[in-house]
Design an enzyme around this catalytic site. Structure first.
Site, PDB file in Angstrom:
ATOM      1  N   TYR A   1       1.075  -1.079  -0.108  1.00 49.05           N
ATOM      2  CA  TYR A   1       0.300   0.296   0.201  1.00 49.05           C
ATOM      3  C   TYR A   1       0.890   1.598   0.299  1.00 49.05           C
ATOM      4  O   TYR A   1       2.651   1.363   0.625  1.00 49.05           O
ATOM      5  CB  TYR A   1      -0.893  -0.452   1.627  1.00 49.05           C
ATOM      6  CG  TYR A   1      -1.596   0.854   1.679  1.00 49.05           C
ATOM      7  CD1 TYR A   1      -3.136   1.598   0.869  1.00 49.05           C
ATOM      8  CD2 TYR A   1      -1.279   2.363   2.194  1.00 49.05           C
ATOM      9  CE1 TYR A   1      -3.999   2.766   0.862  1.00 49.05           C
ATOM     10  CE2 TYR A   1      -1.670   3.362   2.265  1.00 49.05           C
ATOM     11  CZ  TYR A   1      -3.393   3.620   1.591  1.00 49.05           C
ATOM     12  OH  TYR A   1      -3.969   5.042   1.924  1.00 49.05           O
TER      13      TYR A   1
ATOM     14  N   GLU B   1      -3.261   7.317  -3.819  1.00 47.99           N
ATOM     15  CA  GLU B   1      -3.233   6.125  -3.214  1.00 47.99           C
ATOM     16  C   GLU B   1      -3.442   4.839  -3.601  1.00 47.99           C
ATOM     17  O   GLU B   1      -3.914   5.384  -5.446  1.00 47.99           O
ATOM     18  CB  GLU B   1      -5.382   6.092  -2.101  1.00 47.99           C
ATOM     19  CG  GLU B   1      -5.008   4.953  -1.593  1.00 47.99           C
ATOM     20  CD  GLU B   1      -6.543   5.025  -0.731  1.00 47.99           C
ATOM     21  OE1 GLU B   1      -6.291   4.859   0.367  1.00 47.99           O
ATOM     22  OE2 GLU B   1      -6.987   4.629  -1.722  1.00 47.99           O
TER      23      GLU B   1
END
Length: 403
Positions: A119, A207
């Site tokens: 991530y 993101e």
């Protein structure tokens, strides 16, 4: 302003971030053509992904019963079949609400061989007033859940805007993620490119979930952004006309689009008491006090410090376009604007819209006595109040009677 995944990855790629080979399509024939071409070029499998402004697509459900908005396809025929089942249909995910979102675009991407998922995000730490780069080895998962249950699994780097992301910071993050030594230089460059995309695009959020360690057919490893979400700062879009052109109105609330046309700050909510206020802080306070006394606000609506009569009238029309609204609270502090001017605007708007809902008005500030006198002489059914608490209780009671 949110971007679709394919738009976000194009923007990242333009700044040097590796992404899969992929193309968007808006109809079945286009999807079939893209799939044919990619398979002819040697793709072993393709991923067909619904493009909506919401997360959780893979676990979503279409209104026609199809499970999932992300599908692995091993033939062009299978990609065409999935496109027929997805395009024009409504996809419901944990982020869309029960109403879901209609899928108008699909992304067809070459399926990568994934070794490990990570991530990565860049956003603004408002408490520290600095950009922060966040990474975790728990890619593909809900980062909020990771932060709550295992905060030690999230690595954060605060960046000095004067210097940008420094090489040693990027290398430390790449090492912390456990990437192979031969990929540390590539990962360092990727992190720099992602941060530069965030900075140069005036983004509020980038993101990448997942950021993947992949393996090619000949065994060569690489780090690739397999999915991406970018939110741009609306207040900076005037600096980026090319990015402003990426806005997808079909993904936004129509009333919010109409409000933007009149330079009004409006966000639709689920309640039945509409608020018309000047100033974001006062608007938040009005919503809070409505909730405090048992009501439910239908919107956030800030007309700004210098609203004109035309803007007030537009605000009324937007409010009345919401069928859930059973009453309206106007809470105005006359600092920049004069209460008598806003009173004239209210009267004009009530008459123009032929308002038949309960209306409570609380004025305070410059020329407040003249403003209240104008409202009293109007002959209109306007309930006046001298305090926020009293105004909130009056509109809640009146809206209850009107429901």
């Amino acid at each position: 302003m949110n971007l679709h995944e394919y738009q976000a990855k194009r923007l990242l790629a333009a700044h040097g971030v590796p992404v899969p080979k992929e193309f968007p399509g808006k109809n079945v024939a286009e999807i079939r053509s893209i799939a044919d071409r990619l398979f002819q070029e040697g793709a072993g499998a393709l991923v067909v992904k619904a493009q909506i402004h919401a997360g959780g697509r893979g676990k979503g459900t279409f209104n026609n019963g199809l499970q999932g908005g992300v599908h692995l396809c091993r033939s062009a025929e299978e990609a065409e079949e999935k496109a027929q089942a997805m395009l024009g249909e409504t996809l419901v995910t944990r982020q869309t609400g029960a109403e879901g979102k209609q899928v108008n675009v699909l992304l067809v991407a070459v399926a990568e061989t994934i070794v490990k998922e990570f991530y990565l995000a860049v956003l603004l730490d408002r408490a520290r007033e600095l950009p922060v780069v966040m990474a975790s080895a728990e890619g593909g998962m809900d980062i909020e859940e990771v932060a709550e249950k295992s905060p030690e699994r999230i690595y954060r780097i605060h960046v000095d805007p004067a210097w940008g992301l420094l090489p040693f910071q990027a290398r430390k993050m790449a090492v912390w993620l456990g990437l192979p030594p031969q990929l540390l230089r590539q990962a360092e460059k990727l992190l720099h490119h992602v941060y530069r995309t965030w900075w140069e695009s005036d983004a509020s959020l980038i993101e990448i979930n997942p950021l993947c360690l992949t393996k090619s057919n000949d065994g060569e490893p690489a780090v690739v952004a397999l999915d991406a979400k970018i939110s741009l700062d609306d207040n900076a879009l005037y600096r980026h006309p090319d990015l402003a052109g990426l806005r997808d109105p079909s993904e936004e609330e129509p009333l919010e689009i109409e409000a933007a046309r009149h330079h009004l700050n409006y966000i639709k909510l689920d309640g039945n008491i509409a608020c018309l206020v000047n100033g974001a802080g006062l608007a938040m306070a009005a919503m809070d006090i409505i909730k405090h006394y048992g009501g439910n606000p239908a919107n956030f609506l800030d007309v700004g410090g210098g609203a004109s009569q035309e803007q007030v009238a537009a605000a009324f029309r937007i409010i009345l376009s919401d069928a859930n609204v059973k009453g309206i609270l106007i809470n105005i502090f006359g600092g920049i604007m004069q209460c008598d001017v806003i009173a004239q605007g209210i009267i004009s708007a009530v008459r123009d819209t032929e308002l038949n809902l309960p209306l409570v008005v609380r004025l305070e500030g410059n020329n407040v006595h003249l403003g209240n006198e104008i409202l009293s002489r109007s002959g209109l059914d306007i309930i006046r109040s001298d305090s926020m608490a009293d105004a909130a209780q009056k509109i809640i009671a009146a809206a209850g009677r009107a429901a």
